[in-house]
Scaffold this active site. Structure first.
Site, PDB file in Angstrom:
ATOM      1  N   LYS A  39       0.895  -1.164   0.000  1.00  0.00           N
ATOM      2  CA  LYS A  39       0.000   0.000   0.000  1.00  0.00           C
ATOM      3  C   LYS A  39       0.928   1.207   0.000  1.00  0.00           C
ATOM      4  CE  LYS A  39      -4.013   2.150   2.184  1.00  0.00           C
ATOM      5  NZ  LYS A  39      -4.941   2.024   1.049  1.00  0.00           N
ATOM      6  N   ASP A  56      -4.860   0.334   7.413  1.00  0.00           N
ATOM      7  CA  ASP A  56      -5.039  -0.696   6.386  1.00  0.00           C
ATOM      8  C   ASP A  56      -3.751  -1.480   6.176  1.00  0.00           C
ATOM      9  OD1 ASP A  56      -7.614   0.195   6.048  1.00  0.00           O
ATOM     10  OD2 ASP A  56      -7.201   1.335   4.223  1.00  0.00           O
TER      11      ASP A  56
END
Length: 238
Positions: A39, A56
């Site tokens: 990410k 996340d």
């Protein structure tokens, strides 16, 4: 880019990219694939105080069990919950897109496929002149577009697909994510078929609502259920 991977983006923020990424990562690894993830940018997290409940990147790292430092799978983490460019402006930082691309390529050399999870939607600015769609184009990975079940989904999904096609970016397919506990309405249940018909783009499947979602949710029982709802062979075949 020679290495195999997929870029997971969405029609908007809060649609379910992370759950889709976690599910696909678990399924691919269960099938013997050396799948990894990155990410590149995360906002709305305090680098000194975050957990899998509000990050996340940490959620995906704990779900996957990958032996990678957080800095490798999420090289840029910003505290302000906003688009990366806006967060960086508020925090008096300057984002270098080349560093994000280099981080992705580094992991893509070791994981096949590499799942790259974006931030927000396609036109979210990373810098004033470099948006998420520019990162997608530079990496060269086919896109998995995550859509939600809600009013406006047809418009948001078709506009996103138009933007990708205008750049000549390959689209592997659309993945629907159910974020509601009370099930789908008759209108919502028809949205995947309508998206496929109107866009001529494959729908790869649906991630159902997962109650009490945590890093321990992706059990063999859940993965068996997910495999019935996702066209995994399309991803395994590249």
């Amino acid at each position: 880019m020679a290495a195999k991977g997929y870029f997971i983006t969405a029609t908007d923020t809060g649609i379910g990219k992370t759950v889709v990424t976690a599910a696909l990562l678990a399924l691919l690894r269960q099938h013997g694939q050396n799948a990894g993830f990155i990410k590149p940018v995360e906002t709305g997290v305090d680098t000194h105080c975050s957990s899998s409940a509000n990050s996340d990147a940490k959620f995906l790292l704990e779900c996957s069990g990958l032996d990678e430092p957080l800095e490798a799978i999420c090289p840029l983490r910003l505290k302000t919950p906003a688009a990366p460019y806006q967060s960086a402006e508020i925090e008096n930082m300057e984002i270098d897109p080349a560093a994000l691309v280099a981080a992705c390529r580094s992991l893509a050399a070791r994981y096949h496929p590499l799942l790259v999870e974006g931030v927000g939607g396609l036109r979210v600015p990373i810098t004033p002149h470099y948006h998420v769609i520019d990162l997608i184009e530079e990496l060269g990975f086919p896109v998995i577009l995550v859509a939600g079940f809600q009013l406006g989904t047809l418009n948001h999904t078709l506009l996103s697909l138009d933007a990708l096609h205008a750049r000549g970016i390959p689209v592997k397919g659309v993945m629907f994510s159910d974020r509601k506990q009370d099930g789908l309405t008759d209108v919502e249940a028809l949205q995947p078929a309508l998206v496929s018909h109107l866009s001529k783009t494959p729908v790869l499947g649906r991630i159902p609502f997962i109650e009490d979602l945590s890093t321990d949710s992706f059990t063999p029982h859940l993965l068996a259920h997910l495999e019935q709802m996702i066209n995994l062979p399309a991803l395994l075949d590249g």
